[in-house]
Design a protein around this motif. Sequence first.
Motif, PDB file in Angstrom:
ATOM      1  N   ALA A   1       0.837  -1.204   0.000  1.00 48.03           N
ATOM      2  CA  ALA A   1       0.000   0.000   0.000  1.00 48.03           C
ATOM      3  C   ALA A   1       0.872   1.255   0.000  1.00 48.03           C
ATOM      4  O   ALA A   1       0.601   2.213  -0.732  1.00 48.03           O
ATOM      5  CB  ALA A   1      -0.923  -0.012   1.218  1.00 48.03           C
TER       6      ALA A   1
ATOM      7  N   SER B   1       2.359   1.873  -3.306  1.00 55.40           N
ATOM      8  CA  SER B   1       1.339   2.139  -4.328  1.00 55.40           C
ATOM      9  C   SER B   1       0.581   3.429  -4.079  1.00 55.40           C
ATOM     10  O   SER B   1      -0.239   3.830  -4.912  1.00 55.40           O
ATOM     11  CB  SER B   1       0.333   0.976  -4.379  1.00 55.40           C
TER      12      SER B   1
ATOM     13  N   LEU C   1      -1.627   3.798  -1.671  1.00 52.86           N
ATOM     14  CA  LEU C   1      -2.985   3.412  -1.292  1.00 52.86           C
ATOM     15  C   LEU C   1      -3.133   3.364   0.217  1.00 52.86           C
ATOM     16  O   LEU C   1      -2.148   3.231   0.958  1.00 52.86           O
ATOM     17  CB  LEU C   1      -3.330   2.034  -1.885  1.00 52.86           C
ATOM     18  N   ASP C   2      -4.373   3.448   0.660  1.00 47.14           N
ATOM     19  CA  ASP C   2      -4.658   3.305   2.079  1.00 47.14           C
ATOM     20  C   ASP C   2      -4.557   1.826   2.462  1.00 47.14           C
ATOM     21  O   ASP C   2      -5.228   0.984   1.843  1.00 47.14           O
ATOM     22  CB  ASP C   2      -6.069   3.817   2.390  1.00 47.14           C
TER      23      ASP C   2
ATOM     24  N   LEU D   1      -6.870  -1.358   1.009  1.00 48.60           N
ATOM     25  CA  LEU D   1      -6.266  -2.442   0.236  1.00 48.60           C
ATOM     26  C   LEU D   1      -6.517  -3.785   0.913  1.00 48.60           C
ATOM     27  O   LEU D   1      -6.816  -4.782   0.252  1.00 48.60           O
ATOM     28  CB  LEU D   1      -4.764  -2.204   0.085  1.00 48.60           C
TER      29      LEU D   1
ATOM     30  N   VAL E   1     -11.074   1.194  -2.834  1.00 48.10           N
ATOM     31  CA  VAL E   1     -10.033   1.084  -3.850  1.00 48.10           C
ATOM     32  C   VAL E   1     -10.674   0.784  -5.202  1.00 48.10           C
ATOM     33  O   VAL E   1     -11.286  -0.265  -5.393  1.00 48.10           O
ATOM     34  CB  VAL E   1      -9.022  -0.028  -3.500  1.00 48.10           C
TER      35      VAL E   1
ATOM     36  N   ARG F   1      -7.241   2.887  -9.338  1.00 47.19           N
ATOM     37  CA  ARG F   1      -6.215   3.087  -8.313  1.00 47.19           C
ATOM     38  C   ARG F   1      -5.408   1.816  -8.064  1.00 47.19           C
ATOM     39  O   ARG F   1      -4.277   1.865  -7.610  1.00 47.19           O
ATOM     40  CB  ARG F   1      -6.873   3.561  -7.013  1.00 47.19           C
TER      41      ARG F   1
END
Length: 243
Positions: free
Chosen positions: A26, A29, A31-32, A36, A47, A51
């Motif tokens: 994450a 990337s 991302l949260d 994820l 997500v 994304r």
Amino acid sequence: MSTITNDPFFIDNLRELKGLSLRKLAEKSGLDPSSLSYWIRGKESRVSAERLKSAKTVLGLSETGLLPGIHRWTIPSLMTSDIEKTEYLIRELCPGGTTVFPIQPQNIVPTEVRFFFWMAWALVLFPLTAPQVRIVLTAKISPKHLNFMGGSRFINPKYFKGVLPDGSSPDEIPSSAWITLPPEVFDRIKTNSDLTVPDLDAILGISGSSNWTWERVSAVLESKGITPEEVARKCGVLGEESQ
């Protein structure tokens, strides 16, 4: 291929082979981590497919398969479940099969405990439908798994349509098939991120032309959705059989 690369089970298995925790994936990337994690577990998540592309890129994936270059995967353990998951990923990402080049460093000390041999070898996989992709596969030895020898096994190329350079696909890779390399060259293949596909091919003596066969051409065309009729039409040979 795009369907399988959107499968949480598939992505999570590839994450393990890349040696990344969910949090680290994450982080890389953007991302949260919680979102994820929810997506991986099949729960409602924020997500989006768009994304997720960043996470796939970190894992070496495009929407159609593996990105060009050298991919280094490490099997988490010798447990049968981890071996089978690895074989499954190779089957899905290399639908046309692979040529397997088993490599080992010089001066390996023979041992009765074959599990420790895994620390000193690698398999270089040449996907037949992806000429610019190489996979360097190794295994991680975890002492806690050595107590469960009955639940362990070695990877078998036959289970992912893998063949040795001589075209055989034996149940177990014979000693004569192993390519012995100087330790520094072996380590370069396993760890050097600057190593390129041409560099690796030169080390292993892979010729760019000798690996092309009609079977391989057919597999590449099939993977791209191109029919024999289309090829025949473009080559101007369609209908010649009736002349």
